[in-house]
Design a protein around this motif. Structure first.
Motif, mmCIF file in Angstrom:
data_model
loop_
_atom_site.group_PDB
_atom_site.id
_atom_site.type_symbol
_atom_site.label_atom_id
_atom_site.label_comp_id
_atom_site.label_asym_id
_atom_site.label_seq_id
_atom_site.Cartn_x
_atom_site.Cartn_y
_atom_site.Cartn_z
ATOM 1 N N GLY A 112 0.764 -1.236 0.000
ATOM 2 C CA GLY A 112 0.000 0.000 0.000
ATOM 3 C C GLY A 112 0.794 1.284 0.000
ATOM 4 O O GLY A 112 0.222 2.356 -0.170
ATOM 5 N N VAL A 113 2.115 1.221 0.195
ATOM 6 C CA VAL A 113 2.911 2.455 0.228
ATOM 7 C C VAL A 113 3.053 3.045 -1.178
ATOM 8 O O VAL A 113 2.801 4.217 -1.401
ATOM 9 C CB VAL A 113 4.295 2.211 0.856
ATOM 10 C CG1 VAL A 113 5.164 3.455 0.762
ATOM 11 C CG2 VAL A 113 4.146 1.773 2.297
ATOM 12 N N ALA A 114 3.474 2.216 -2.123
ATOM 13 C CA ALA A 114 3.688 2.697 -3.498
ATOM 14 C C ALA A 114 3.552 1.569 -4.515
ATOM 15 O O ALA A 114 4.201 1.583 -5.543
ATOM 16 C CB ALA A 114 5.057 3.359 -3.611
ATOM 17 N N GLY A 115 2.756 0.580 -4.212
ATOM 18 C CA GLY A 115 2.541 -0.508 -5.159
ATOM 19 C C GLY A 115 3.577 -1.609 -5.032
ATOM 20 O O GLY A 115 4.137 -1.842 -3.966
ATOM 21 N N LYS A 116 3.808 -2.279 -6.155
ATOM 22 C CA LYS A 116 4.790 -3.357 -6.232
ATOM 23 C C LYS A 116 5.875 -2.936 -7.212
ATOM 24 O O LYS A 116 5.613 -2.150 -8.121
ATOM 25 C CB LYS A 116 4.142 -4.647 -6.752
ATOM 26 C CG LYS A 116 3.085 -5.233 -5.863
ATOM 27 C CD LYS A 116 2.530 -6.502 -6.505
ATOM 28 C CE LYS A 116 1.410 -7.103 -5.675
ATOM 29 N NZ LYS A 116 0.854 -8.310 -6.319
ATOM 30 N N TRP A 117 7.073 -3.477 -7.009
ATOM 31 C CA TRP A 117 8.127 -3.212 -7.975
ATOM 32 C C TRP A 117 9.056 -4.401 -8.112
ATOM 33 O O TRP A 117 9.352 -5.087 -7.148
ATOM 34 C CB TRP A 117 8.913 -1.948 -7.672
ATOM 35 C CG TRP A 117 9.376 -1.735 -6.269
ATOM 36 C CD1 TRP A 117 10.555 -2.145 -5.721
ATOM 37 C CD2 TRP A 117 8.706 -1.014 -5.233
ATOM 38 N NE1 TRP A 117 10.656 -1.732 -4.422
ATOM 39 C CE2 TRP A 117 9.530 -1.033 -4.094
ATOM 40 C CE3 TRP A 117 7.469 -0.340 -5.171
ATOM 41 C CZ2 TRP A 117 9.171 -0.411 -2.908
ATOM 42 C CZ3 TRP A 117 7.113 0.269 -3.984
ATOM 43 C CH2 TRP A 117 7.967 0.229 -2.875
ATOM 44 N N TRP A 118 9.465 -4.614 -9.364
ATOM 45 C CA TRP A 118 10.514 -5.592 -9.630
ATOM 46 C C TRP A 118 11.804 -4.996 -9.107
ATOM 47 O O TRP A 118 12.137 -3.852 -9.412
ATOM 48 C CB TRP A 118 10.599 -5.923 -11.120
ATOM 49 C CG TRP A 118 9.548 -6.909 -11.502
ATOM 50 C CD1 TRP A 118 8.361 -6.667 -12.122
ATOM 51 C CD2 TRP A 118 9.582 -8.317 -11.240
ATOM 52 N NE1 TRP A 118 7.648 -7.829 -12.257
ATOM 53 C CE2 TRP A 118 8.375 -8.858 -11.721
ATOM 54 C CE3 TRP A 118 10.508 -9.169 -10.630
ATOM 55 C CZ2 TRP A 118 8.083 -10.217 -11.629
ATOM 56 C CZ3 TRP A 118 10.215 -10.518 -10.532
ATOM 57 C CH2 TRP A 118 9.013 -11.021 -11.030
ATOM 58 N N SER A 119 12.509 -5.765 -8.313
ATOM 59 C CA SER A 119 13.703 -5.295 -7.623
ATOM 60 C C SER A 119 14.912 -6.071 -8.120
ATOM 61 O O SER A 119 15.050 -7.259 -7.811
ATOM 62 C CB SER A 119 13.525 -5.509 -6.117
ATOM 63 O OG SER A 119 12.334 -4.879 -5.679
ATOM 64 N N ALA A 120 15.746 -5.409 -8.903
ATOM 65 C CA ALA A 120 16.973 -6.028 -9.418
ATOM 66 C C ALA A 120 18.110 -5.668 -8.474
ATOM 67 O O ALA A 120 18.408 -4.487 -8.265
ATOM 68 C CB ALA A 120 17.263 -5.546 -10.831
ATOM 69 N N VAL A 121 18.720 -6.690 -7.872
ATOM 70 C CA VAL A 121 19.761 -6.495 -6.863
ATOM 71 C C VAL A 121 21.131 -6.699 -7.502
ATOM 72 O O VAL A 121 21.371 -7.708 -8.166
ATOM 73 C CB VAL A 121 19.566 -7.462 -5.677
ATOM 74 C CG1 VAL A 121 20.630 -7.241 -4.618
ATOM 75 C CG2 VAL A 121 18.163 -7.294 -5.077
ATOM 76 N N TYR A 122 22.013 -5.728 -7.276
ATOM 77 C CA TYR A 122 23.362 -5.717 -7.849
ATOM 78 C C TYR A 122 24.397 -5.575 -6.747
ATOM 79 O O TYR A 122 24.084 -5.141 -5.637
ATOM 80 C CB TYR A 122 23.520 -4.501 -8.776
ATOM 81 C CG TYR A 122 22.762 -4.578 -10.071
ATOM 82 C CD1 TYR A 122 23.424 -4.861 -11.259
ATOM 83 C CD2 TYR A 122 21.397 -4.343 -10.119
ATOM 84 C CE1 TYR A 122 22.731 -4.913 -12.456
ATOM 85 C CE2 TYR A 122 20.696 -4.399 -11.320
ATOM 86 C CZ TYR A 122 21.377 -4.685 -12.484
ATOM 87 O OH TYR A 122 20.697 -4.746 -13.670
ATOM 88 N N GLU A 123 25.639 -5.854 -7.117
ATOM 89 C CA GLU A 123 26.785 -5.592 -6.249
ATOM 90 C C GLU A 123 27.832 -4.834 -7.057
ATOM 91 O O GLU A 123 27.978 -5.063 -8.261
ATOM 92 C CB GLU A 123 27.418 -6.897 -5.766
ATOM 93 C CG GLU A 123 26.521 -7.725 -4.883
ATOM 94 C CD GLU A 123 27.142 -9.062 -4.509
ATOM 95 O OE1 GLU A 123 27.002 -9.452 -3.341
ATOM 96 O OE2 GLU A 123 27.758 -9.721 -5.380
#
Length: 176
Positions: A112-123
């Motif tokens: 409910g804060v800002a929807g959903k998002w695909w989260s691509a994690v990098y280093e």
């Protein structure tokens, strides 16, 4: 890529399978809870310490909270890889950073804060002198992972960054 007003920045809207279905301004994406794309880059220095920062109170999402990643939204038509490098260099205040290495991707639900998002994690390893972006970063330090772990229960962390950190730790431990 950045618009004068962050809520005016145009983002790709995607579906549950990360396929582009349209475009909309960030403010509308957040207000309507549309699925979009974000990058999370864990930055380590030459001593293997992790860059940690507190977000500024003016951030649209999770203001004044701590984060163990730099990153942000992927602009319309932008690749995850390009966004990861752009966001890391912008937030760290550096240029010439090596290309961040992709590690994993997951769909995050902000409930409910800002929807959903695909989260691509990098280093990425940053051996450059950082000058964090004052509009984004209120405080920063490179912390040994043991100190970061000790702070998890003490500081208010951005929930999406915490979810990404937990997944990254599980990935490193061989759990995904």
């Amino acid at each position: 890529m950045s618009a004068a007003n962050p809520s005016d920045e145009v983002l790709d809207v995607v579906d549950e399978h990360d396929r582009v279905t349209g475009q909309a301004p960030r403010g509308e994406v957040y207000a309507r809870g549309l699925i979009h794309r974000c990058t999370f880059i864990q930055v380590r220095d030459a001593q293997d310490r992790i860059f940690v920062h507190r977000r500024t109170p003016t951030k649209l999402v999770f203001p004044s909270m701590y984060d163990m990643f730099v990153g942000g939204v992927v602009g319309a038509g932008e690749s995850y890889d390009a966004a990861a490098l752009r966001e890391a260099e912008e937030e760290l205040g550096v240029s010439g950073l090596p290309a961040p290495v992709p590690v994993l991707k997951f769909l995050y639900d902000s409930e409910g804060v800002a929807g959903k998002w695909w989260s691509a994690v990098y280093e990425v390893r940053c051996e450059l002198s950082v000058r964090p972006q004052v509009e984004e970063v209120a405080w920063h330090a490179f912390l040994p992972e043991a100190e970061l772990t000790a702070r998890l229960a003490e500081w208010a962390w951005v929930p999406d960054g915490l979810a990404a950190y937990e997944r990254l730790r599980a990935h490193r431990a061989g759990g995904g």
